[in-house]
Scaffold this motif. Structure first.
Motif, short mmCIF file in Angstrom:
data_model
loop_
_atom_site.label_atom_id
_atom_site.label_comp_id
_atom_site.label_asym_id
_atom_site.label_seq_id
_atom_site.Cartn_x
_atom_site.Cartn_y
_atom_site.Cartn_z
N MET A 54 10.18 6.60 -17.04
CA MET A 54 10.20 7.88 -16.07
C MET A 54 8.91 8.49 -15.85
N GLN A 55 7.96 8.60 -17.04
CA GLN A 55 6.55 9.11 -16.91
C GLN A 55 5.83 8.31 -15.64
N ARG A 56 6.20 7.04 -15.59
CA ARG A 56 5.40 6.28 -14.47
C ARG A 56 6.04 6.80 -13.01
N HIS A 57 7.29 7.02 -13.05
CA HIS A 57 7.95 7.50 -12.03
C HIS A 57 7.29 8.97 -11.35
N ALA A 58 7.26 9.73 -12.37
CA ALA A 58 6.46 11.28 -12.18
C ALA A 58 5.24 10.94 -11.51
N VAL A 63 1.20 10.53 -6.70
CA VAL A 63 0.19 9.95 -5.97
C VAL A 63 0.55 9.59 -4.43
N HIS A 64 1.88 9.02 -4.47
CA HIS A 64 2.29 9.03 -3.06
C HIS A 64 3.24 10.07 -2.48
N THR A 65 2.54 11.24 -1.97
CA THR A 65 3.54 12.29 -1.63
C THR A 65 4.08 12.23 -0.35
N PRO A 66 5.17 13.02 -0.23
CA PRO A 66 6.04 12.81 1.05
C PRO A 66 5.26 12.77 2.43
N GLU A 82 9.82 11.22 4.50
CA GLU A 82 9.83 10.04 3.71
C GLU A 82 9.17 10.10 2.23
N PHE A 83 9.92 9.76 1.39
CA PHE A 83 9.57 9.81 -0.22
C PHE A 83 9.19 8.52 -0.72
N HIS A 84 8.47 8.46 -1.69
CA HIS A 84 8.27 7.14 -2.38
C HIS A 84 9.50 7.19 -3.11
N PRO A 85 9.83 5.90 -3.54
CA PRO A 85 10.93 5.36 -4.23
C PRO A 85 11.06 6.15 -5.68
N LEU A 90 13.60 10.03 -9.64
CA LEU A 90 13.63 11.34 -10.55
C LEU A 90 14.83 12.04 -9.84
N MET A 91 14.83 12.28 -8.69
CA MET A 91 16.00 13.20 -8.05
C MET A 91 17.47 12.46 -8.76
N ALA A 92 17.77 11.31 -8.71
CA ALA A 92 18.87 10.77 -9.28
C ALA A 92 18.94 11.27 -10.75
N GLN A 93 17.96 11.25 -11.51
CA GLN A 93 18.45 11.47 -12.98
C GLN A 93 18.47 13.11 -13.06
#
Length: 555
Positions: A54-58, A63-66, A82-85, A90-93
């Motif tokens: 999850m830290q990698r997702h954060a 880094v890959h901003t909206p 558009e958002f990065h996967p 993160l939102m799902a969690q």
């Protein structure tokens, strides 16, 4: 190529640790405020948000901003972000953990501690990634406000309390989960929302009640990909609160146009925007012309989240500093064994635990909304906690970053999280009313309730436990009753916050923490920077309590 050096004395990152299991101040605050609370969900969440995955997702979400897509490839206006996967992961969690509107579900309400459970979860998730929590916080705040439009609430409440994250842009009835945002501020007004110029013209009635056609703009419109928004607009009766969905009930897009995304100091994973409405369709929520009180009620809840969020960021910054200094060697010792570093870290630990105690105490008042004393404390402590905790955040983050030296200043790797925390810290102090707004709100709270008596009751359990606290507690009621002038409002907010924090630590923290806090913050045995605690402080006991996982030791 021959090797030129060996890599050593570089600390391992703080990853794959349970952020709840290692947070004794948070556990103590929950035991005090929510006795009997089942903390199993927090233990599970602590493992999730502390994981390297999850830290990698954060990291990737920041880094890959909206990216704003105003038009389709065929030239049609689409106004989508558009958002990065990793953002969606993160939102799902966060939604799955019930950090949005789930606290208002019937299932959660029967526990008696729904808001405190959610508050603790919100703090834990902030340690992982705070910026995606903007739409989560707004969905939390607007859910009860929708009750003032029964028809909309009946249709939308199941989706707003659902633990399913559904990012698709489609009509509400086809979605498994819903999120909501808010749109209040405009170019010319900022915090002075009464200066808003957006107009709403009555356009009939339907199943959702009185309908309006809205034309105008919003200068700061956060999370524009939410499913709907509560906005402020001028109607014939004055400033009113309106419900404006992205997709209308017939499935057609509403006339909401995203002009651009904000380029912000921090909060990078979240999309904040400027928007325009051109005959957009919205429905009245609450009484027409009474939009400001409606918004203030929601602001109370988002201000709680500002205090919770900054407390979570403080805890994460402290944990990173402790993790680094227990491993890093300098001048023949671990950094944490160096006297000056030990002083700095212990001072940060005091600040972090006091912030946690105050934020969770405020959350308790939301669970006891029917209690007269708690109603006063909600009104009193919301601006106080938001003002003081958030004001301390940036200074705290800078000092914690300094504990890591250059490793804390860089953006890469696990320790690059500290730079992200530092950029994020000012947001909670500015969002939902900066320091002056909070100080003025405190003065308004003092005029509307017997705040002096309520404050005296709150401080009573700690009377006689420390001379400096007794001295402050004796003077505060008179200052509250006198209702300080605007010139003195910030100082009063500070002193109320410190007194309540000290009283809470007297009941939840070890003696070493309580006495050091009172000696320094209230007794004058403190300088103007972190790391100036007196030599008689039990530094090792304070640091032992603050450690993010039991395998490390300050000794």
């Amino acid at each position: 190529m021959p090797a030129t050096h060996d890599v050593f004395n570089q600390p391992e990152p703080l990853a794959d640790v349970n952020l709840f299991a290692g947070n004794r101040p948070l556990q103590a605050a929950l035991t005090f405020n929510a006795p009997g609370l089942d903390t199993a969900p927090l233990l599970a969440l602590g493992a999730t948000v502390g994981s390297a995955d999850m830290q990698r997702h954060a990291r990737l979400a920041n880094v890959h901003t909206p990216q704003l897509k105003t038009h389709s490839r065929f030239g049609h206006r689409i106004d989508q972000v558009e958002f990065h996967p990793s953002y969606h992961a993160l939102m799902a969690q966060a939604v799955g953990a019930g950090l949005h509107g789930t606290a208002f579900s019937a299932q959660q309400q029967v526990t008696g501690h729904a808001h405190q459970l959610r508050a603790a979860g919100f703090m834990l998730f902030t340690e992982l990634e705070p910026s995606i929590l903007c739409p989560i916080s707004m969905s939390y705040a607007v859910t009860p406000a929708l009750r003032d439009n029964t028809a909309i609430y009946q249709d939308w409440a199941p989706g707003l309390t659902s633990r399913q994250y559904d990012p698709e842009l489609k009509v509400w009835r086809e979605k498994t989960g819903l999120t909501m945002g808010m749109g209040m501020t405009e170019k010319q007004g900022g915090s002075d929302v009464r200066a808003n110029t957006t107009r709403a013209v009555a356009d009939g009635t339907d199943a959702w009640g009185q309908r309006f056609s809205v034309t105008g703009h919003k200068w700061f419109f956060s999370a524009p990909m939410c499913d709907a928004f509560l906005i402020l607009a001028q109607t014939a009766s004055g400033l009113s609160c309106l419900f404006l969905p992205r997709v209308l009930p017939d499935g057609s897009p509403n006339q909401l146009f995203i002009q651009r995304l904000k380029d912000k100091l921090g909060n990078k994973a979240n999309a904040s925007s400027e928007v325009e409405f051109v005959d957009a369709t919205a429905w009245l929520v609450g009484e027409e012309g009474r939009g400001v009180p409606q918004i203030l009620a929601m602001g109370t809840m988002t201000r709680l989240d500002c205090a919770l969020g900054t407390s979570g960021l403080m805890r994460q910054a402290l944990s990173l500093a402790l993790n680094h200094t227990t491993q890093r060697m300098a001048f023949g010792k671990r950094l944490i064994e160096q006297p000056l570093m030990k002083n700095v870290l212990a001072d940060l630990a005091l600040e972090s635990e006091a912030a946690t105690a105050l934020a969770l105490r405020l959350a308790r008042s939301f669970d006891r909304a029917g209690d007269a004393h708690e109603q006063v404390m909600t009104r009193l402590l919301t601006p106080v906690a938001k003002f003081w905790i958030c004001k301390r955040g940036s200074h705290f983050a800078q000092e914690a970053m300094e504990c890591l030296g250059g490793n804390g200043y860089v953006e890469e790797g696990g320790e690059g999280v500290m730079a992200r925390i530092y950029r994020e810290m000012p947001l909670n102090s500015i969002w939902e009313g900066a320091g002056n707004i909070m100080a003025l709100d405190l003065l308004r709270a003092l005029r509307k309730a017997d705040a002096a008596a309520a404050l005296a009751q709150e401080l009573a359990p700690a009377r006689g436990m420390h001379r400096a606290l007794d001295h402050l507690a004796e003077r505060l009621p008179a200052r509250v009753e006198e209702m300080a002038t605007e010139m003195e409002a910030r100082r009063l907010a500070q002193d109320v916050a410190l007194a309540v924090q000290a009283a809470l630590l007297a009941q939840t923290a070890p003696a070493a923490v309580f006495s050091a806090f009172c000696d320094s913050r209230l007794g004058g045995e403190w300088g103007h920077s972190f790391g100036s605690l007196g030599a008689g402080v039990d530094f090792d006991a304070i640091l032992e309590r603050a450690m993010p996982h039991p395998s490390t030791s300050p000794r």
